[in-house]
Design an enzyme around this catalytic site. Sequence first.
Site, PDB file in Angstrom:
ATOM      1  N   GLY A  37       2.155  -2.507   4.706  1.00 29.99           N
ATOM      2  CA  GLY A  37       1.175  -1.471   5.048  1.00 29.99           C
ATOM      3  C   GLY A  37       0.817  -1.587   6.509  1.00 29.99           C
ATOM      4  O   GLY A  37       1.526  -2.236   7.290  1.00 29.99           O
ATOM      5  N   ASP A  78      -2.547  -1.767   9.654  1.00 28.99           N
ATOM      6  CA  ASP A  78      -3.622  -2.686  10.042  1.00 28.99           C
ATOM      7  C   ASP A  78      -4.750  -2.699   9.014  1.00 28.99           C
ATOM      8  O   ASP A  78      -5.393  -3.723   8.804  1.00 28.99           O
ATOM      9  CB  ASP A  78      -4.182  -2.288  11.409  1.00 28.99           C
ATOM     10  N   GLU A 125     -11.562   0.110  10.786  1.00 31.15           N
ATOM     11  CA  GLU A 125     -12.592   0.439   9.788  1.00 31.15           C
ATOM     12  C   GLU A 125     -13.908   0.670  10.523  1.00 31.15           C
ATOM     13  O   GLU A 125     -14.203  -0.036  11.494  1.00 31.15           O
ATOM     14  CB  GLU A 125     -12.800  -0.735   8.810  1.00 31.15           C
ATOM     15  N   ASN A 162       0.869  -1.178   0.000  1.00 33.59           N
ATOM     16  CA  ASN A 162       0.000   0.000   0.000  1.00 33.59           C
ATOM     17  C   ASN A 162       0.907   1.230   0.000  1.00 33.59           C
ATOM     18  O   ASN A 162       1.549   1.525   0.999  1.00 33.59           O
ATOM     19  CB  ASN A 162      -0.887  -0.003   1.255  1.00 33.59           C
ATOM     20  N   PRO A 163       0.982   1.954  -1.120  1.00 37.55           N
ATOM     21  CA  PRO A 163       1.913   3.092  -1.167  1.00 37.55           C
ATOM     22  C   PRO A 163       1.415   4.294  -0.359  1.00 37.55           C
ATOM     23  O   PRO A 163       2.167   5.238  -0.149  1.00 37.55           O
ATOM     24  CB  PRO A 163       1.970   3.430  -2.663  1.00 37.55           C
ATOM     25  N   GLY A 220       2.340   1.280   8.381  1.00 38.14           N
ATOM     26  CA  GLY A 220       1.071   1.980   8.606  1.00 38.14           C
ATOM     27  C   GLY A 220       1.193   2.948   9.760  1.00 38.14           C
ATOM     28  O   GLY A 220       2.298   3.384  10.100  1.00 38.14           O
TER      29      GLY A 220
HETATM   30  N1  LIG Z   1      -3.528   2.324  -3.500  1.00 35.11           N
HETATM   31  C1  LIG Z   1      -4.348   2.712  -2.519  1.00 35.11           C
HETATM   32  N2  LIG Z   1      -4.933   3.924  -2.545  1.00 35.11           N
HETATM   33  C2  LIG Z   1      -5.716   4.352  -1.537  1.00 35.11           C
HETATM   34  N3  LIG Z   1      -6.008   3.614  -0.440  1.00 35.11           N
HETATM   35  C3  LIG Z   1      -5.444   2.393  -0.351  1.00 35.11           C
HETATM   36  C4  LIG Z   1      -4.583   1.887  -1.378  1.00 35.11           C
HETATM   37  N4  LIG Z   1      -4.182   0.648  -1.011  1.00 35.11           N
HETATM   38  C5  LIG Z   1      -4.757   0.395   0.173  1.00 35.11           C
HETATM   39  N5  LIG Z   1      -5.516   1.419   0.595  1.00 35.11           N
HETATM   40  C6  LIG Z   1      -6.285   1.583   1.846  1.00 35.11           C
HETATM   41  O1  LIG Z   1      -5.566   2.437   2.717  1.00 35.11           O
HETATM   42  C7  LIG Z   1      -6.051   2.271   4.052  1.00 35.11           C
HETATM   43  C8  LIG Z   1      -4.990   2.562   5.094  1.00 35.11           C
HETATM   44  O2  LIG Z   1      -3.914   1.749   4.897  1.00 35.11           O
HETATM   45  P1  LIG Z   1      -2.918   1.193   5.977  1.00 35.11           P
HETATM   46  O3  LIG Z   1      -3.585   0.318   6.928  1.00 35.11           O
HETATM   47  O4  LIG Z   1      -1.797   0.601   5.200  1.00 35.11           O
HETATM   48  O5  LIG Z   1      -2.344   2.480   6.719  1.00 35.11           O
HETATM   49  P2  LIG Z   1      -2.817   3.314   7.985  1.00 35.11           P
HETATM   50  O6  LIG Z   1      -4.277   3.414   8.054  1.00 35.11           O
HETATM   51  O7  LIG Z   1      -2.031   4.548   7.982  1.00 35.11           O
HETATM   52  O8  LIG Z   1      -2.284   2.428   9.171  1.00 35.11           O
HETATM   53  P3  LIG Z   1      -3.042   1.658  10.368  1.00 35.11           P
HETATM   54  O9  LIG Z   1      -4.147   0.877   9.730  1.00 35.11           O
HETATM   55  O10 LIG Z   1      -1.965   0.808  10.961  1.00 35.11           O
HETATM   56  O11 LIG Z   1      -3.567   2.690  11.317  1.00 35.11           O
HETATM   57  C9  LIG Z   1      -6.530   0.836   4.103  1.00 35.11           C
HETATM   58  O12 LIG Z   1      -7.847   0.829   4.571  1.00 35.11           O
HETATM   59  C10 LIG Z   1      -6.464   0.326   2.663  1.00 35.11           C
HETATM   60  O13 LIG Z   1      -7.685  -0.305   2.290  1.00 35.11           O
HETATM   61  C1  LIG Z   2      -6.405  11.506  26.506  1.00 39.30           C
HETATM   62  C2  LIG Z   2      -6.048  10.713  25.278  1.00 39.30           C
HETATM   63  C3  LIG Z   2      -5.871   9.281  25.631  1.00 39.30           C
HETATM   64  C4  LIG Z   2      -5.281   8.452  24.503  1.00 39.30           C
HETATM   65  C5  LIG Z   2      -5.356   6.993  24.852  1.00 39.30           C
HETATM   66  C6  LIG Z   2      -4.162   6.206  24.423  1.00 39.30           C
HETATM   67  C7  LIG Z   2      -4.449   4.742  24.364  1.00 39.30           C
HETATM   68  C8  LIG Z   2      -3.944   4.156  23.108  1.00 39.30           C
HETATM   69  C9  LIG Z   2      -4.474   2.769  22.880  1.00 39.30           C
HETATM   70  C10 LIG Z   2      -4.233   2.340  21.489  1.00 39.30           C
HETATM   71  C11 LIG Z   2      -4.949   1.053  21.183  1.00 39.30           C
HETATM   72  C12 LIG Z   2      -4.891   0.736  19.742  1.00 39.30           C
HETATM   73  C13 LIG Z   2      -5.767  -0.404  19.414  1.00 39.30           C
HETATM   74  C14 LIG Z   2      -5.613  -0.736  17.992  1.00 39.30           C
HETATM   75  C15 LIG Z   2      -6.545  -0.558  17.096  1.00 39.30           C
HETATM   76  C16 LIG Z   2      -6.340  -0.878  15.669  1.00 39.30           C
HETATM   77  O1  LIG Z   2      -7.105  -1.980  15.322  1.00 39.30           O
HETATM   78  C17 LIG Z   2      -6.776   0.280  14.782  1.00 39.30           C
HETATM   79  C18 LIG Z   2      -6.259   0.066  13.381  1.00 39.30           C
HETATM   80  O2  LIG Z   2      -4.934   0.407  13.285  1.00 39.30           O
HETATM   81  N1  LIG Z   2      -6.273   1.539  15.263  1.00 39.30           N
HETATM   82  C19 LIG Z   2      -7.082   2.488  15.680  1.00 39.30           C
HETATM   83  O3  LIG Z   2      -8.268   2.378  15.646  1.00 39.30           O
HETATM   84  C20 LIG Z   2      -6.425   3.741  16.203  1.00 39.30           C
HETATM   85  C21 LIG Z   2      -6.924   4.061  17.585  1.00 39.30           C
HETATM   86  C22 LIG Z   2      -6.039   5.027  18.282  1.00 39.30           C
HETATM   87  C23 LIG Z   2      -6.647   5.495  19.547  1.00 39.30           C
HETATM   88  C24 LIG Z   2      -5.877   6.576  20.259  1.00 39.30           C
END
Ligand SMILES: Nc1ncnc2c1ncn2[C@@H]1O[C@H](COP(=O)(O)OP(=O)(O)OP(=O)(O)O)[C@@H](O)[C@H]1O
Ligand SMILES: CCCCCCCCCCCCC/C=C/[C@@H](O)[C@H](CO)NC(=O)CCCCC
Length: 492
Positions: free
Chosen positions: A155, A157, A454, A97-98, A199
Amino acid sequence: SGVCHSVPVSEIISVREEEEENGSRQRDDGSWKKIREREGKDCRQAFTVLYVERCRQHRWRCAEVTFTCSDEAFLLLLLLLFVSTASRPKHLLVYINPYGGKRQGKRIYEQKVAPLFTQAGISTSVIVTEYANHARDHLKMEAELKKFDGVVCVGGDGMFSEIIHGLIWRTQIDCGVDPNSPEEALSPCSLRIGIIPAGSTDCICFASVGTNDPVTSALHIIVGDSQPLDVCSVHHNNMFLRYSVSLLGYGFYGDVLSDSERKRWMGPARYDFSGLKMFLTHHYYEGTVSYLPAKGIIGTPRDATRCRSGQICLFSFVFHPESSGEWRTIRGKFLAINAASMSCACPRSPKGLSPAAHLADGTTDLILVRKCSRFNFLRHLLRHTSKDDQFDLTFIEVHRVRRFRFMPRHCQSDSDLELDLHENSKRQIFSQICKDHPACGCAPAYSSWNCDGEILTHTGIDVRVHGQLIKLFARGIEELPVFEDLSNPCAI
Ligand SMILES: Nc1ncnc2c1ncn2[C@@H]1O[C@H](COP(=O)(O)OP(=O)(O)OP(=O)(O)O)[C@@H](O)[C@H]1O
Ligand SMILES: CCCCCCCCCCCCC/C=C/[C@@H](O)[C@H](CO)NC(=O)CCCCC
Ligand SMILES: [Ca+2]
């Protein structure tokens, strides 16, 4: 030189023959498998081994050491390598995923990962995604999976979620299982998945490898590690919505995600911004949670023990894969309802939302945070990063479950279907009212579910854990060697 050095065969990345006689190296042909047999019988063989070296905080690096031995011993080593590396992948399907995280996915793969794969003799087929759900749909419908020994996800999550949706769906169709039925036992996926973290949160990588580091992940793929992982299926009225492997969160984490999606341009910092905003907003939501407690498991969500490489979580699942008690029901006002199928540890929260949760025990930890003061909620949130038991608070309860359902309060009196049609428009009206009257104090009736990052389209859901449905190229968190604790008083 007489220095003694031992390297486990299972952690050798590649072997290169050295020309001892004139000191010059032979051409590196990229793989130990291709090393030609030597003719001279009684000369000594020098060879350089590239192997895994453990560094701080579960990081792995490549290291080199040169050995000499007799020709016979060398042949024996090659034979040992051949046998012990049978589970290593040879052909991988890579999705990049770029646009994830800081938009570095392509660079990270090309600079840090691809050279290691080449060195280990792994061939790859690389797809840089062009749009969201490209990887999911390619896996669902097009990919020639028989050609590969595994899939690599470059990429975060969200990208990992795409990969598992494609792979699980495809597996069910190939095995004749109806993925829409919440009652069907799903068929496990045979291809392992490797995660190269690129990511924003990368909690699946962090919780299964112990660090978010592309080189470490690449090395776990190369040595052919295998870590099973639980997957939750989420349904609404017998209709499939999504799968989840990390966090299913209603209330606080749902609201943080909804708010942060509008701020993608901020990059990973969007979560801090929205986290603070939602903490100050302090909305609670009414509803009913019912759950099937897990039976026959070793451990509870409040244990001090952690999920560690090859330990009890596999044992629990093998002996009591589905055993559960009676349905229980809880009605109330909640600031957050979180189901953590794994610890959800990530750099933001090194212990995670449920520090004692297991990667592959066939259960999820259902955490209910009841309405409480801002001060108390902050105490709970801060415990995600401190040493205290985060569930030792009167307004929090936690249950290890096999299945649970949630129904928001306003859905309960009406027919579900009717309400869902209105749900979105209601939510829009409420958020409009609150925007128009920021000081009125009125709270929206619904939050949304954050499903591994999501937003779900429905609030009334039925969640079932499918123990060990998928496998990762990982081995879980290894116990830190004792010498590290002794040599560094600051080590955790
Ligand atoms: N080429 C693309 N263009 C736009 N969106 C994309 C592309 N490829 C994948 N995606 C979408 O981008 C979204 C975010 O991607 P990714 O999970 O890699 O990064 P993030 O959201 O920054 O990290 P995290 O999920 O760890 O918080 C995903 O939901 C994925 O479906
Ligand atoms: C006063 C502020 C207090 C802040 C609290 C800090 C606690 C941090 C706990 C982080 C837990 C992350 C759980 C992971 C969820 C992932 O499936 C999901 C996809 O990447 N990330 C988020 O939804 C991103 C969710 C990020 C939440 C901060
Ligand atoms: Ca689990």
